[in-house]
Write an enzyme that holds these catalytic residues in place. Structure first.
Site, PDB file in Angstrom:
ATOM      1  N   SER A  15       0.680  -1.288  -0.182  1.00 42.57           N
ATOM      2  CA  SER A  15       0.125   0.161  -0.023  1.00 42.57           C
ATOM      3  C   SER A  15       0.760   1.342  -0.004  1.00 42.57           C
ATOM      4  O   SER A  15       1.976   1.557   0.393  1.00 42.57           O
ATOM      5  CB  SER A  15      -0.763   0.216   1.163  1.00 42.57           C
ATOM      6  OG  SER A  15      -1.816  -1.100   1.240  1.00 42.57           O
TER       7      SER A  15
ATOM      8  N   SER B  56      -2.340  -4.536  -2.908  1.00 40.98           N
ATOM      9  CA  SER B  56      -1.850  -3.310  -2.279  1.00 40.98           C
ATOM     10  C   SER B  56      -3.101  -2.139  -2.270  1.00 40.98           C
ATOM     11  O   SER B  56      -3.783  -2.344  -3.147  1.00 40.98           O
ATOM     12  CB  SER B  56      -0.693  -2.674  -3.272  1.00 40.98           C
ATOM     13  OG  SER B  56      -0.316  -1.622  -2.523  1.00 40.98           O
TER      14      SER B  56
ATOM     15  N   ASP C 214      -3.739   1.475  -2.418  1.00 36.26           N
ATOM     16  CA  ASP C 214      -3.285   2.656  -2.964  1.00 36.26           C
ATOM     17  C   ASP C 214      -4.347   3.822  -3.023  1.00 36.26           C
ATOM     18  O   ASP C 214      -5.188   3.687  -3.772  1.00 36.26           O
ATOM     19  CB  ASP C 214      -2.584   2.605  -4.232  1.00 36.26           C
ATOM     20  CG  ASP C 214      -1.427   1.347  -4.481  1.00 36.26           C
ATOM     21  OD1 ASP C 214      -0.812   1.399  -3.206  1.00 36.26           O
ATOM     22  OD2 ASP C 214      -1.512   0.674  -5.284  1.00 36.26           O
TER      23      ASP C 214
END
Length: 328
Positions: free
Chosen positions: A222, A260, A262
């Site tokens: 992330s 992830s 984001d």
């Protein structure tokens, strides 16, 4: 093991991103009224985590928007920001399993300051620092949160292994908190703060710098990006800015892994939204330049860390970054 090196900012190493001028501090705190406070937890062994607080001077009802690159994360309060186009609280960052404790402590801090409040929407983001920190211990206490909020200042925020970036890694190297800013020709300022913790191959001005000692860490993990500006943008325009902030991760080599989370949050300190759509080109440029530089600062300002279960992540060797800047 790479030799020890003092922390440095990318610009100090000869890496000049883009063409727009920076603010005086080259930081999110160049935006008038925006302050940052941090609490760092580092016991030298199993705990490397913390809290980073972005505190606008008058945060209630500021225009804001959220952009999601990958949604594999926990951004408390994001749906109301999407729905109403405003933030009601400071924006706090921390480690994944501490995000709910931080949100609760932020709520208590806010209620103490507004005895009449019956509904508040705390905004708290996270990245997973479990490679270097014992994330299951959830060591963040209300006192840590209050300390970050109450210490917020307009100074240059600590970068690298500080606050919510104490235990984060990116692109195969030790990373952390990074910040940068840009001044626009219309007099406005745009600043960025990142919590970098994602996978890919570090790329500096188009030159790849593969990590040769990054093993044992899962892909993803992330990135949180906070964009602040004093330009009079409305929530829709800020959404466009936030999306460009996520796009800018690709400039430093993010692989946007499926595991992830984001996220970018963009807000304006000006409530009277009246910005000419035709001038957004410069704002987009400022955003991508500042995010790229902030991400590089999060790496070059970090030091090598050995943490939980003996896991080690090394800082990027500065001579490689400098060498990349000379290959243009």
């Amino acid at each position: 093991m790479p030799p020890s090196q003092p922390p440095a900012r990318a610009r100090d190493l000869g890496v000049l991103i883009g063409t727009l001028p920076t603010g005086p501090l080259n930081a999110i705190t160049d935006v008038p009224g925006v302050r940052v406070g941090q609490t760092t937890i580092d016991d030298g062994a199993d705990l490397h985590t913390g809290v980073t607080a972005i505190v606008p001077a008058d945060y209630r009802g500021l225009p804001a928007a959220v952009a999601v690159g990958n949604g594999y994360g926990k951004l408390v309060g994001s749906t109301q920001v999407d729905e109403l186009g405003v933030i009601e609280t400071p924006i706090l960052l921390t480690g994944t399993l501490s995000v709910f404790r931080v949100a609760d402590a932020l709520l208590t801090w806010l209620l103490d300051r507004d005895p009449a409040a019956t509904s508040l929407n705390p905004v708290v983001g996270e990245t997973n620092d479990g490679f270097l920190s014992d994330i299951r211990r959830r060591p963040i206490t209300p006192e840590h949160v209050v300390a970050a909020l109450d210490s917020a200042s307009a100074d240059l925020p600590a970068e690298g292994c500080a606050g919510a970036g104490t235990g984060t890694c990116a692109l195969g190297f030790k990373a952390g908190i990074g910040t940068a800013s840009r001044r626009l020709s219309n007099g406005g300022v745009l600043g960025v703060l990142v919590q970098a913790n994602f996978s890919g191959t570090l790329t500096v001005l188009g030159t790849p710098i593969p990590a040769t000692e990054a093993v044992g860490e899962p892909g993803g993990n992330s990135c949180m990006i906070v964009v602040a500006t004093d330009l009079p943008l409305d929530a829709r325009q800020l959404g466009r800015v936030a999306r460009r902030a996520v796009f800018a991760m690709g400039r430093v080599g993010s692989d946007f892994a499926p595991g992830s989370g984001d996220y970018a949050i963009a807000f304006s300190t000006t409530r009277s939204a009246a910005f000419d759509e035709g001038e957004l080109r410069g704002v987009f440029q400022a955003t991508t330049e500042a995010v790229e530089e902030a991400l590089l600062n999060s790496l070059t300002a970090a030091h090598s860390v050995t943490g939980y279960q003996g896991h080690t992540r090394y800082a990027v060797p500065h001579h490689l970054v400098t060498a990349a800047s000379t290959q243009l």
